[in-house]
Scaffold this active site. Structure first.
Site, PDB file in Angstrom:
ATOM      1  N   GLN A  72      -7.021   0.011  10.719  1.00 61.56           N
ATOM      2  CA  GLN A  72      -7.997   0.607   9.802  1.00 61.56           C
ATOM      3  C   GLN A  72      -9.088  -0.447   9.507  1.00 61.56           C
ATOM      4  OE1 GLN A  72      -7.733  -0.595   6.429  1.00 61.56           O
ATOM      5  NE2 GLN A  72      -9.417   0.656   5.659  1.00 61.56           N
ATOM      6  N   ASP A 116       6.633  -3.484   8.518  1.00 65.25           N
ATOM      7  CA  ASP A 116       5.284  -2.986   8.264  1.00 65.25           C
ATOM      8  C   ASP A 116       4.350  -4.189   8.447  1.00 65.25           C
ATOM      9  OD1 ASP A 116       2.858  -2.070   7.410  1.00 65.25           O
ATOM     10  OD2 ASP A 116       3.647  -0.946   5.696  1.00 65.25           O
ATOM     11  N   HIS A 165      -0.643  -5.878   7.826  1.00 62.64           N
ATOM     12  CA  HIS A 165      -1.480  -7.019   7.406  1.00 62.64           C
ATOM     13  C   HIS A 165      -1.318  -8.218   8.332  1.00 62.64           C
ATOM     14  CE1 HIS A 165      -1.308  -5.722   2.843  1.00 62.64           C
ATOM     15  NE2 HIS A 165      -1.742  -4.763   3.640  1.00 62.64           N
ATOM     16  N   ARG A 193       6.303  15.970  24.074  1.00 57.67           N
ATOM     17  CA  ARG A 193       6.432  16.037  25.539  1.00 57.67           C
ATOM     18  C   ARG A 193       7.382  14.935  26.021  1.00 57.67           C
ATOM     19  NH1 ARG A 193       0.640  17.175  25.027  1.00 57.67           N
ATOM     20  NH2 ARG A 193       0.282  19.255  25.881  1.00 57.67           N
ATOM     21  N   LYS A 240      -8.666  -4.108   8.328  1.00 62.40           N
ATOM     22  CA  LYS A 240      -7.594  -4.927   8.906  1.00 62.40           C
ATOM     23  C   LYS A 240      -8.134  -6.019   9.831  1.00 62.40           C
ATOM     24  CE  LYS A 240      -4.385  -2.597   6.812  1.00 62.40           C
ATOM     25  NZ  LYS A 240      -5.167  -1.601   6.112  1.00 62.40           N
ATOM     26  N   PHE A 287       0.842  -1.193   0.000  1.00 68.78           N
ATOM     27  CA  PHE A 287       0.000   0.000   0.000  1.00 68.78           C
ATOM     28  C   PHE A 287       0.888   1.258   0.000  1.00 68.78           C
ATOM     29  CE2 PHE A 287      -2.633   3.146   2.390  1.00 68.78           C
ATOM     30  CZ  PHE A 287      -3.586   3.309   1.417  1.00 68.78           C
ATOM     31  N   ARG A 338      -2.251  10.948  19.213  1.00 63.65           N
ATOM     32  CA  ARG A 338      -2.753   9.977  20.201  1.00 63.65           C
ATOM     33  C   ARG A 338      -4.052   9.326  19.708  1.00 63.65           C
ATOM     34  NH1 ARG A 338      -1.733  14.813  23.489  1.00 63.65           N
ATOM     35  NH2 ARG A 338      -3.982  15.158  23.351  1.00 63.65           N
ATOM     36  N   TYR A 360       3.067  21.962  29.546  1.00 61.02           N
ATOM     37  CA  TYR A 360       3.277  22.808  28.353  1.00 61.02           C
ATOM     38  C   TYR A 360       4.767  22.967  28.057  1.00 61.02           C
ATOM     39  CZ  TYR A 360      -1.708  23.698  28.454  1.00 61.02           C
ATOM     40  OH  TYR A 360      -3.065  23.538  28.422  1.00 61.02           O
TER      41      TYR A 360
END
Ligand code: PLP
Length: 417
Positions: A194, A168, A171, A226, A197, A97, A243, A233
């Site tokens: 996704q 990767d 799959h 962070r 999957k 992909f 996230r 901050y």
């Protein structure tokens, strides 16, 4: 049953749908509803994503799991976390992909394509080694369709040349290599959750690693730069908010309980079909080396040699669909031939060097032949059913083979040769 092809007006082999995806029920409802009612919807507020990260990492024998918004961003953050310099070369296969290579560009690095093996459909270690230059810093093997790549060979070459390796594993949920989980075989691995999957929450991703430094870097990058010892901050590196949310975490926790059984079913059914299809002339199901101790079968993929089978792929795919077997020819062309690469439409990335990159010159003939002539994909839902489902798929292939002469006539009329 009529022996006429359904494409030519006969009765289809299969008139019922196969298992539809995703599969969900009371456990998902309960868990998502509890997360909803808690009012703690972001990962900073609740514990669903945290819990999922721990479970998923443990299932892979990994110390760390960092959930990310999707499997494209997780690849990109993995490359950045490793501290590779801008414009480093990263070897990727051309049969995968878009994201496997686009994430490299979005990390301001250069994808270098190395061809696949025509039998396993995975990155060919020899082609990988031949693609190494003094600028190569990383390689991203894909466990395509859910079958692990040749990781011992890839890792040996990578170690020799001091390359970072990111699997990767988009799959490959539940797949294993020499009985070790795919996703635990390199420096890092990237998963996708996704919709299509084998483990899904609609959109999501995750990085697994056993390297504490890489894990800390990924965790910082997914949370606006962070660090654990900083105040809220305080931002230490350039990054953004990647996230995953708690509702997705809740869904993943419920779906994860189903994965082991589903993976066993897919692997059993996939192997069954592969063994039977290999007996028909011209059909070459993805070759499964001994090192693949479990195939995730996100896709069931095969190669059809139209000459030997006696009918061209386009006609065979049309005929199978008409027989009630959902299938497709997969990618239309190799990744380096995407307009984005041909036109070097890299946006602000690689600005200083893009004129030197000419993807039209890249040669990946094996990937090209799969795309243009030979690949056929069947989706994972088919393999979640009973043995009779696999019998139907096999019977459809057999019928199409038996009727190939009629199919060739059809294809001449339709101009699909
Ligand atoms: C091989 C491969 N890598 C990466 C991705 C990217 O995952 P996502 O869609 O979660 O961004 C996908 C998914 O579609 C994929 O198939």
């Amino acid at each position: 049953m009529s022996q006429h092809l359904a494409l030519l007006g006969g009765r289809p082999v299969r008139e019922r749908p196969f298992t539809s995806w995703p599969i969900f029920g009371e456990p998902e409802e309960a868990r998502v509803l509890a997360a909803l009612r808690s009012g703690r919807w972001g990962r900073l507020d609740g514990n669903e994503v945290n819990e999922f990260e721990k479970r998923f990492a443990a299932m892979h024998g990994c110390q760390h799991g960092i959930a990310i918004v999707n499997g494209t961003v997780s690849l990109r953050l993995g490359l950045i976390a490793a501290g590779l310099e801008a414009e480093s070369e990263v070897i990727v296969p051309p049969y995968t992909f878009f994201s496997t290579a686009s994430a490299v560009v979005e990390a301001n690095m250069v994808p270098v394509f190395a061809d696949i093996d025509l039998n396993t459909f995975n990155l060919d270690p020899k082609a990988m080694e031949a693609a190494i230059t003094p600028r190569t810093r990383a390689v991203i093997p894909v466990h395509f369709a859910g079958q692990p790549a040749d990781m011992d060979a890839i890792m040996a070459i990578a170690r020799k040349h001091k390359l970072l390796v990111i699997e990767d594993a988009a799959h490959a949920h539940g797949a294993s290599y020499k009985n070790r989980p795919a996703g635990s075989l390199a420096d890092m691995a990237s998963f996708s959750f996704q919709s299509s999957k084998n483990l899904t929450c609609g959109e999501g991703g995750l990085i697994t690693t056993n390297d504490s430094q890489l894990a800390a870097s990924c965790r910082s990058l997914h949370n606006c730069g962070r660090i654990p010892t900083g105040v809220w901050y305080e931002h230490h590196v350039i990054s953004g908010n990647y996230r995953l949310g708690e509702l997705q975490g809740a869904l993943l926790n419920a779906q994860l309980d189903r994965l082991e059984d589903q993976t066993k079913t897919r692997d059993r059914n996939g192997q069954q079909l592969a063994g039977r299809l290999a007996n028909l002339p011209g059909l070459h199901p993805q070759l499964r080396p001994d090192f693949c101790t479990r195939h995730a079968y996100h896709l069931f993929m095969l190669r059809i040699d139209g000459q030997k089978f006696g009918a061209p792929r386009a006609a065979v795919v049309a005929a199978l669909r008409a027989e009630g077997v959902p299938c497709s020819p997969g990618y239309g062309f190799s990744l380096h031939l995407q307009p984005m690469f041909r036109n070097r439409a890299f946006g602000p990335y690689l600005a200083g060097i893009k004129d030197r990159l000419d993807y039209e010159q890249v040669q990946c003939p094996k990937s090209d032949v799969l795309c243009r002539e030979q690949a056929v994909w069947l989706e994972q839902g088919i393999f979640l059913g009973e043995r009779e489902d696999i019998d139907d798929v096999y019977r459809a292939f057999e019928k199409v083979y038996d009727q190939r002469a009629a199919l060739v006539d059809w294809s001449r009329r339709e101009g699909t040769e």
